[in-house]
Design an enzyme around this catalytic site. Structure first.
Site, PDB file in Angstrom:
ATOM      1  N   TYR A  35       9.540  25.621  24.597  1.00 45.49           N
ATOM      2  CA  TYR A  35       8.998  24.630  25.518  1.00 45.49           C
ATOM      3  C   TYR A  35       9.748  23.291  25.484  1.00 45.49           C
ATOM      4  CZ  TYR A  35       4.818  27.425  26.506  1.00 45.49           C
ATOM      5  OH  TYR A  35       3.946  28.399  26.936  1.00 45.49           O
ATOM      6  N   ASP A  74      -7.141  37.952  20.387  1.00 44.50           N
ATOM      7  CA  ASP A  74      -6.933  37.029  21.506  1.00 44.50           C
ATOM      8  C   ASP A  74      -5.507  37.204  22.026  1.00 44.50           C
ATOM      9  OD1 ASP A  74      -5.502  35.743  19.449  1.00 44.50           O
ATOM     10  OD2 ASP A  74      -5.897  33.767  20.289  1.00 44.50           O
ATOM     11  N   GLY A 104      -9.057  29.442  27.141  1.00 42.72           N
ATOM     12  CA  GLY A 104     -10.080  29.435  26.094  1.00 42.72           C
ATOM     13  C   GLY A 104     -10.182  30.728  25.314  1.00 42.72           C
ATOM     14  N   LYS A 105      -9.084  31.473  25.227  1.00 40.68           N
ATOM     15  CA  LYS A 105      -9.128  32.769  24.539  1.00 40.68           C
ATOM     16  C   LYS A 105      -9.498  32.647  23.071  1.00 40.68           C
ATOM     17  CE  LYS A 105      -4.926  33.878  25.582  1.00 40.68           C
ATOM     18  NZ  LYS A 105      -4.635  32.651  26.382  1.00 40.68           N
TER      19      LYS A 105
END
Length: 221
Positions: A44, A83, A12-13
């Protein structure tokens, strides 16, 4: 003044970064992801093979983006919140890929030399406070599944478990600046936006002389 948010993917940054930026009137510097990052989806895409092929490019992209953001913050001045930190980029993600054999020794030495230069850059002043978001692995995995990034949802559990362990090891040895540890189970801004009041109170307690004297959105509004 620089305030930083750190922690696992899915912790949740970005949500907390935006909430505290609005609360305290801080300028906002978000991590380069999705459309701004041409390497993330490739990294990914196909498990370990993709991470081996694209790991160095992805980490160099994050490092270059961090250089640019730090230069901008220093040039513009004022108070900022970010963040994810350059410390995590290098000491959790890039080092982890090297330890797993996904970044070779020569490539790691190149990356590490660039990172060390960054640490000595005038723009790389440590944050006044690092907010470290953490939770048990199962909670993190639930959040990753819930937030909808397909390339992350399809990544195997072993990858996230190894990353979770590296974060836990990293924060125990972190000494660059003071740390405020936040269990995201107690402050879930997605489920309860009002939880920002509690986090903001803890931040203000640690940094009261350096934060704006009047909050833009005080508790109760």
């Amino acid at each position: 003044m620089l305030l930083a948010i750190a922690g696992m993917v899915g912790a949740g940054k970005s949500t907390l970064t935006r909430a505290l930026a609005a609360r305290f009137g801080l300028q906002l510097a978000l991590e380069s992801v999705d459309d701004d990052n041409p390497w993330l989806e490739r990294f990914y895409a196909e498990g370990e093979g993709s991470r081996r092929r694209w790991g160095l490019q992805l980490q160099l992209h994050f490092l270059a983006s961090r250089f640019a953001a730090m230069r901008t913050m220093r040039a513009q001045g004022g108070s900022w919140i970010i963040d994810r930190t350059w410390y995590e980029d290098a000491e959790v993600f890039a080092r982890g890929l090297h330890e797993q054999g996904l970044i070779g020794d020569a490539e790691w030495r190149l990356y590490e030399s660039l990172y060390r230069e960054l640490l000595h850059s005038p723009a790389a002043r440590p944050p006044r406070l690092l907010l470290y978001l953490h939770a048990p692995l199962d909670v993190i995995l639930e959040r990753i599944a819930r937030r909808g990034r397909e390339k992350e949802r399809d990544t195997e559990r072993d990858y996230w478990a190894a990353l979770h362990a590296r974060y836990a090891k990293w924060i125990t040895g972190f000494r660059h600046c003071p740390v405020l540890s936040i269990d995201v189970r107690d402050y879930d801004l997605v489920a309860d936006p009002g939880a920002v009041d509690l986090v903001a109170a803890r931040v203000r307690e640690r940094l009261a002389p350096q934060l704006p004297q009047t909050e833009l959105f005080p508790a109760g509004r």
